[in-house]
Design a protein around this motif. Structure first.
Motif, PDB file in Angstrom:
ATOM      1  N   THR A   1      -2.180  -0.387  13.071  1.00 31.49           N
ATOM      2  CA  THR A   1      -1.285  -0.687  14.066  1.00 31.49           C
ATOM      3  C   THR A   1      -0.060  -1.635  13.323  1.00 31.49           C
ATOM      4  OG1 THR A   1      -2.778  -0.454  16.083  1.00 31.49           O
ATOM      5  CG2 THR A   1      -0.526  -1.526  16.514  1.00 31.49           C
ATOM      6  N   ILE A   2       1.124  -1.118  13.595  1.00 25.10           N
ATOM      7  CA  ILE A   2       2.114  -1.870  12.987  1.00 25.10           C
ATOM      8  C   ILE A   2       2.940  -2.520  14.257  1.00 25.10           C
ATOM      9  CG2 ILE A   2       4.220  -1.911  11.663  1.00 25.10           C
ATOM     10  CD1 ILE A   2       3.016   0.650  10.224  1.00 25.10           C
ATOM     11  N   ILE A   3       3.195  -4.055  14.114  1.00 30.50           N
ATOM     12  CA  ILE A   3       4.040  -4.353  14.956  1.00 30.50           C
ATOM     13  C   ILE A   3       5.392  -4.777  14.131  1.00 30.50           C
ATOM     14  CG2 ILE A   3       4.432  -6.191  16.559  1.00 30.50           C
ATOM     15  CD1 ILE A   3       1.335  -6.549  16.858  1.00 30.50           C
ATOM     16  N   ASP A   4       6.576  -4.349  14.601  1.00 25.84           N
ATOM     17  CA  ASP A   4       7.878  -4.438  13.828  1.00 25.84           C
ATOM     18  C   ASP A   4       8.716  -5.392  14.663  1.00 25.84           C
ATOM     19  OD1 ASP A   4       9.999  -4.111  12.135  1.00 25.84           O
ATOM     20  OD2 ASP A   4      10.533  -2.193  12.911  1.00 25.84           O
ATOM     21  N   PHE A   5       8.888  -6.466  14.111  1.00 29.51           N
ATOM     22  CA  PHE A   5       9.912  -7.661  14.613  1.00 29.51           C
ATOM     23  C   PHE A   5      11.220  -7.524  14.147  1.00 29.51           C
ATOM     24  CE2 PHE A   5       5.371  -9.458  15.131  1.00 29.51           C
ATOM     25  CZ  PHE A   5       5.680 -10.262  16.371  1.00 29.51           C
ATOM     26  N   GLY A   6      12.461  -7.858  14.742  1.00 31.53           N
ATOM     27  CA  GLY A   6      13.680  -7.645  14.537  1.00 31.53           C
ATOM     28  C   GLY A   6      14.559  -8.238  15.625  1.00 31.53           C
ATOM     29  N   PRO A   7      15.724  -7.553  15.715  1.00 23.77           N
ATOM     30  CA  PRO A   7      16.106  -6.302  14.833  1.00 23.77           C
ATOM     31  C   PRO A   7      16.575  -6.712  13.423  1.00 23.77           C
ATOM     32  CG  PRO A   7      17.937  -7.007  16.349  1.00 23.77           C
ATOM     33  CD  PRO A   7      16.569  -7.916  16.736  1.00 23.77           C
ATOM     34  N   ALA A   8      16.717  -7.918  13.057  1.00 25.42           N
ATOM     35  CA  ALA A   8      16.950  -8.501  11.747  1.00 25.42           C
ATOM     36  C   ALA A   8      15.934  -9.716  11.527  1.00 25.42           C
ATOM     37  CB  ALA A   8      18.618  -8.871  11.415  1.00 25.42           C
ATOM     38  N   GLY A   9      16.077 -10.522  10.558  1.00 23.90           N
ATOM     39  CA  GLY A   9      15.693 -11.789  10.007  1.00 23.90           C
ATOM     40  C   GLY A   9      16.157 -12.814  10.807  1.00 23.90           C
TER      41      GLY A   9
ATOM     42  N   LEU B   1      17.376 -16.100  12.724  1.00 22.26           N
ATOM     43  CA  LEU B   1      17.800 -16.153  14.068  1.00 22.26           C
ATOM     44  C   LEU B   1      18.042 -14.849  15.027  1.00 22.26           C
ATOM     45  CD1 LEU B   1      20.511 -19.092  13.896  1.00 22.26           C
ATOM     46  CD2 LEU B   1      18.056 -19.215  14.601  1.00 22.26           C
ATOM     47  N   ALA B   2      18.407 -13.666  14.039  1.00 17.84           N
ATOM     48  CA  ALA B   2      18.528 -12.261  14.698  1.00 17.84           C
ATOM     49  C   ALA B   2      17.188 -11.712  14.708  1.00 17.84           C
ATOM     50  CB  ALA B   2      19.497 -11.468  13.715  1.00 17.84           C
ATOM     51  N   GLY B   3      16.016 -12.377  14.616  1.00 22.29           N
ATOM     52  CA  GLY B   3      14.698 -11.722  14.770  1.00 22.29           C
ATOM     53  C   GLY B   3      13.868 -12.204  15.762  1.00 22.29           C
ATOM     54  N   GLY B   4      12.590 -11.731  15.795  1.00 21.30           N
ATOM     55  CA  GLY B   4      11.699 -12.452  16.925  1.00 21.30           C
ATOM     56  C   GLY B   4      11.572 -11.630  17.941  1.00 21.30           C
ATOM     57  N   THR B   5      12.122 -10.667  18.114  1.00 18.14           N
ATOM     58  CA  THR B   5      11.820  -9.448  19.242  1.00 18.14           C
ATOM     59  C   THR B   5      11.053  -8.516  18.685  1.00 18.14           C
ATOM     60  OG1 THR B   5      14.161 -10.069  20.072  1.00 18.14           O
ATOM     61  CG2 THR B   5      13.028  -7.897  20.848  1.00 18.14           C
ATOM     62  N   ILE B   6      10.051  -7.753  19.289  1.00 12.86           N
ATOM     63  CA  ILE B   6       9.468  -6.809  19.199  1.00 12.86           C
ATOM     64  C   ILE B   6      10.086  -5.217  19.218  1.00 12.86           C
ATOM     65  CG2 ILE B   6       7.240  -5.421  19.557  1.00 12.86           C
ATOM     66  CD1 ILE B   6       5.865  -7.980  20.612  1.00 12.86           C
ATOM     67  N   VAL B   7      10.465  -4.806  18.127  1.00 11.22           N
ATOM     68  CA  VAL B   7      11.152  -3.710  18.007  1.00 11.22           C
ATOM     69  C   VAL B   7      10.361  -2.440  18.351  1.00 11.22           C
ATOM     70  CG1 VAL B   7      12.683  -2.391  16.562  1.00 11.22           C
ATOM     71  CG2 VAL B   7      13.031  -4.904  16.561  1.00 11.22           C
ATOM     72  N   ALA B   8       9.147  -2.412  17.777  1.00  6.50           N
ATOM     73  CA  ALA B   8       8.601  -1.222  17.832  1.00  6.50           C
ATOM     74  C   ALA B   8       7.291  -1.401  17.734  1.00  6.50           C
ATOM     75  CB  ALA B   8       9.164  -0.091  17.049  1.00  6.50           C
ATOM     76  N   THR B   9       6.189  -0.768  17.976  1.00  6.26           N
ATOM     77  CA  THR B   9       4.567  -0.877  17.677  1.00  6.26           C
ATOM     78  C   THR B   9       4.233   0.520  17.581  1.00  6.26           C
ATOM     79  OG1 THR B   9       3.858  -0.903  19.861  1.00  6.26           O
ATOM     80  CG2 THR B   9       4.348  -3.202  19.039  1.00  6.26           C
ATOM     81  N   GLY B  10       3.020   0.703  16.699  1.00  6.32           N
ATOM     82  CA  GLY B  10       2.453   2.023  16.845  1.00  6.32           C
ATOM     83  C   GLY B  10       1.714   2.175  15.234  1.00  6.32           C
ATOM     84  N   THR B  11       1.436   3.411  15.161  1.00  3.52           N
ATOM     85  CA  THR B  11       0.841   3.745  13.880  1.00  3.52           C
ATOM     86  C   THR B  11       1.954   3.755  12.924  1.00  3.52           C
ATOM     87  OG1 THR B  11       1.201   6.210  14.227  1.00  3.52           O
ATOM     88  CG2 THR B  11      -1.162   4.900  15.110  1.00  3.52           C
ATOM     89  N   PRO B  12       1.545   4.014  11.607  1.00  2.00           N
ATOM     90  CA  PRO B  12       2.650   4.409  10.510  1.00  2.00           C
ATOM     91  C   PRO B  12       3.563   5.609  10.838  1.00  2.00           C
ATOM     92  CG  PRO B  12       0.683   3.545   9.552  1.00  2.00           C
ATOM     93  CD  PRO B  12       0.313   3.787  10.875  1.00  2.00           C
ATOM     94  N   GLN B  13       2.815   6.462  11.519  1.00  2.00           N
ATOM     95  CA  GLN B  13       3.582   7.832  11.748  1.00  2.00           C
ATOM     96  C   GLN B  13       4.322   7.579  12.894  1.00  2.00           C
ATOM     97  OE1 GLN B  13       0.124   7.362  11.428  1.00  2.00           O
ATOM     98  NE2 GLN B  13      -0.078   8.735   9.417  1.00  2.00           N
ATOM     99  N   GLU B  14       4.027   6.681  13.886  1.00  2.00           N
ATOM    100  CA  GLU B  14       4.795   6.658  15.171  1.00  2.00           C
ATOM    101  C   GLU B  14       5.995   6.023  14.801  1.00  2.00           C
ATOM    102  OE1 GLU B  14       1.398   6.843  18.421  1.00  2.00           O
ATOM    103  OE2 GLU B  14       1.853   4.805  17.499  1.00  2.00           O
ATOM    104  N   MET B  15       5.707   4.758  13.752  1.00  2.00           N
ATOM    105  CA  MET B  15       6.964   4.229  13.350  1.00  2.00           C
ATOM    106  C   MET B  15       8.015   4.588  12.683  1.00  2.00           C
ATOM    107  SD  MET B  15       6.048   1.089  14.603  1.00  2.00           S
ATOM    108  CE  MET B  15       7.184  -0.157  13.738  1.00  2.00           C
ATOM    109  N   MET B  16       7.638   5.900  11.820  1.00  2.00           N
ATOM    110  CA  MET B  16       8.251   6.692  11.124  1.00  2.00           C
ATOM    111  C   MET B  16       9.320   7.383  11.918  1.00  2.00           C
ATOM    112  SD  MET B  16       6.477   7.635   7.477  1.00  2.00           S
ATOM    113  CE  MET B  16       4.832   8.192   8.355  1.00  2.00           C
ATOM    114  N   ALA B  17       8.850   7.829  13.350  1.00  2.00           N
ATOM    115  CA  ALA B  17       9.356   8.704  14.018  1.00  2.00           C
ATOM    116  C   ALA B  17      10.489   7.991  14.961  1.00  2.00           C
ATOM    117  CB  ALA B  17       8.436   9.543  15.153  1.00  2.00           C
TER     118      ALA B  17
END
Length: 191
Positions: free
Chosen positions: A148-156, A158-174
């Motif tokens: 499972t990947i938890i992608d934080f962002g939308p940038a680094g 002060l512009a980060g810290g929000t969960i942008v997306a979660t899921g498997t690598p395949q779900e993240m690529m989509a």
């Protein structure tokens, strides 16, 4: 004084051997303690191949990609990734309960791709034994192998810290909102 660099001088009594002459006379297979501490993990594995407890620890260090370290190497000369892997090797040497949470911060920093593969194999073993491994990482080989990947962002920053997306690598690529997912997609397409 923190602004001054560290200075090391050789001891005039032991000439940098760190032990007195009497202790240096004690030998194990024609090696004294100074020689042994100057060996790399790889060399020590050969020397201690019949000493089960020592061999096990050295073998674990090799499995996590630390075979190049000297046994007596000062901890202040280790990279952050090496220090983390020493802690990981220490944990791996203990009897596993299968209920441990491992949190690693950029453990692949400075690693050769072959060493990254070794580290991934160790992490998979930990998970297989029922442990939980959380890795903060930018290495795409590691990210591709995550459950499972938890992608934080939308940038680094002060512009980060929000969960942008979660899921498997395949779900993240989509997921078009995930920069990590798009990087994974491009990385896998190139490979």
């Amino acid at each position: 004084m923190t602004f001054m660099p560290n200075i090391e001088t050789e001891c005039p009594v032991c000439n940098g051997m760190r032990f007195n002459e009497e202790l240096l006379q004690v030998q194990f297979q024609d090696h004294n303690i100074a020689h042994i501490l100057n060996m790399t993990v790889n060399d020590a594995i050969t020397l201690f191949k019949h000493e089960k407890k020592i061999f096990k620890l050295l073998d674990i260090m090799k499995q996590v990609g630390l075979e190049h370290l000297k046994l007596g190497q000062s901890t202040n000369t280790l990279s952050g990734g090496e220090a983390q892997r020493i802690k990981l090797a220490s944990e791996l040497s203990k009897s596993s309960t299968g209920n441990t949470l491992y949190l690693l911060d950029e453990p692949t920093t400075g690693l050769h791709p072959h060493e990254v593969e070794k580290l991934l194999a160790i992490l998979k073993k930990l998970v297989t034994k029922g442990n939980t491994v959380i890795v903060i990482e930018h290495n795409l080989d590691v990210i591709c192998n995550a459950d499972t990947i938890i992608d934080f962002g939308p940038a680094g920053g002060l512009a980060g810290g929000t969960i942008v997306a979660t899921g498997t690598p395949q779900e993240m690529m989509a997921n078009q909102d995930s920069v990590t997912g798009q990087c994974l997609k491009a990385y896998i397409t190139e490979a």
